[in-house]
Enzyme design. Structure first.
Site, PDB file in Angstrom:
ATOM      1  N   CYS A 103       0.809  -1.226   0.000  1.00 46.37           N
ATOM      2  CA  CYS A 103       0.000   0.000   0.000  1.00 46.37           C
ATOM      3  C   CYS A 103       0.845   1.281   0.000  1.00 46.37           C
ATOM      4  CB  CYS A 103      -1.000  -0.048   1.152  1.00 46.37           C
ATOM      5  SG  CYS A 103      -2.420   1.021   0.874  1.00 46.37           S
ATOM      6  N   ARG A 136     -12.307   6.826  -0.841  1.00 49.70           N
ATOM      7  CA  ARG A 136     -11.275   5.840  -0.519  1.00 49.70           C
ATOM      8  C   ARG A 136     -11.780   4.471  -0.957  1.00 49.70           C
ATOM      9  NH1 ARG A 136      -7.257   7.596   2.474  1.00 49.70           N
ATOM     10  NH2 ARG A 136      -6.560   5.490   2.956  1.00 49.70           N
ATOM     11  N   HIS A 200      -3.412  -5.638   2.511  1.00 55.04           N
ATOM     12  CA  HIS A 200      -3.068  -5.702   3.932  1.00 55.04           C
ATOM     13  C   HIS A 200      -3.758  -6.938   4.507  1.00 55.04           C
ATOM     14  CE1 HIS A 200      -1.702  -1.497   4.451  1.00 55.04           C
ATOM     15  NE2 HIS A 200      -2.740  -1.094   3.755  1.00 55.04           N
TER      16      HIS A 200
HETATM   17  N1  GLN Z   1      -1.885   6.804   2.318  1.00 48.20           N
HETATM   18  C1  GLN Z   1      -2.060   5.954   1.187  1.00 48.20           C
HETATM   19  C2  GLN Z   1      -3.435   6.055   0.566  1.00 48.20           C
HETATM   20  O1  GLN Z   1      -4.374   6.462   1.209  1.00 48.20           O
HETATM   21  C3  GLN Z   1      -1.718   4.513   1.570  1.00 48.20           C
HETATM   22  C4  GLN Z   1      -2.692   3.941   2.569  1.00 48.20           C
HETATM   23  C5  GLN Z   1      -2.286   2.586   3.104  1.00 48.20           C
HETATM   24  O2  GLN Z   1      -1.112   2.263   3.201  1.00 48.20           O
HETATM   25  N2  GLN Z   1      -3.273   1.813   3.539  1.00 48.20           N
HETATM   26  O3  GLN Z   1      -3.599   5.731  -0.575  1.00 48.20           O
END
Ligand code: GLN
Length: 255
Positions: A103, A136, A200
């Site tokens: 990520c 998101r 993840h």
């Molecule tokens: N900050 C990054 C995003 O929002 C990565 C997030 C994460 O590692 N879960 O895309």
């Protein structure tokens, strides 16, 4: 730099875990436990070296580099340090070094992460870039990949949309969830021995095929022999199947 379990004179691998105090979302650090345990079950050693911001690291005796996910804020913090190692990391990768990034770490493998008017520079190791959009992309994810006999299952939560350059192989195709950008059907990247992914969960406990792919690549590079004794993965595969079946029975259609 703090050392974990040492390998002694046995054959084994050295894993550098970069910035665990900053890049560690949704259990990413658990990936190290899986790698260590799967080596131990085969009588192989493992040293996990946690490298915090401000500490130094020589890449010459490292076999696997791991970077987890982080918030935009944490990515900004580690970016400068990472860039100061750019040449060393690039040589390590060119030499077939195994690098796994999840990520936020994955995004930093590319050219940049565009956050509105701000550009967070990446390592440029893989031809990809990331920009940010709403909403998101959050939820369970399943990916079909050549590196794993089972679908890779896990959890994703990112604002970034990652776009691969034309020659870059994705880690796999999205069977459920969003993946790189929610529309291409691609998830992650595979380039040389670099594996980037949004998965993840952490990634490795329910995906033993991915863990063994990484171990095998690293052992091959170090000892010229990467074949691994099979393990009884009954529990891991049962956990994988429960998650996969749950996703497939869910409301979101298979892509
Ligand atoms: N900050 C990054 C995003 O929002 C990565 C997030 C994460 O590692 N879960 O895309």
């Amino acid at each position: 730099m703090s050392a974990g379990i040492t390998a002694g004179a046995r054959r084994g691998l050295r894993i550098a875990h970069l910035f665990p105090e900053l890049l560690n979302l949704y259990g990413d650090s658990g990936n190290m436990l899986v790698l260590k345990r799967r080596l131990a079950w085969r009588g192989l050693g493992c040293e996990v070296v946690e490298v915090s911001l401000g500490e130094s690291l020589g890449f010459s005796d490292v076999d696997i580099v791991f970077m987890g996910g982080g918030t935009d804020r944490e990515q900004r913090i580690v970016c400068e340090r990472l860039l100061s190692w750019r040449d060393e990391i690039a040589s390590y990768v060119a030499d077939g070094g195994v690098l796994v990034a999840v990520c936020g770490g994955y995004q930093l493998l590319g050219h940049y992460y565009q956050l509105g008017g701000e550009k967070v520079r990446g390592l440029g190791l893989v031809d990809l870039y990331t920009d940010r959009a709403e909403p998101r992309l959050i939820g369970n994810v399943a990916v079909r990949s050549r590196v794993s006999p089972q679908p890779i299952v896990g959890y994703e939560n990112h604002g970034g949309r990652t776009h691969l350059g034309p020659g870059v192989e994705p880690l796999g195709t999205v069977a459920y969830g969003f993946g790189n950008d929610g529309s291409s059907g691609q998830e992650g990247c595979l380039s040389n021995n670099v594996l980037g992914t949004y998965v993840h969960g952490p990634l490795l406990p329910k995906n033993p095929g991915v863990a063994d792919y990484l171990l095998s690549r690293a052992l091959e590079r170090k000892y010229g022999q990467g074949s691994l004794e099979p393990l009884d993965d009954g529990e891991e595969l049962a956990a994988n199947k429960v998650m996969y079946d749950r996703m497939m029975a869910g409301a979101v259609p298979v892509r």
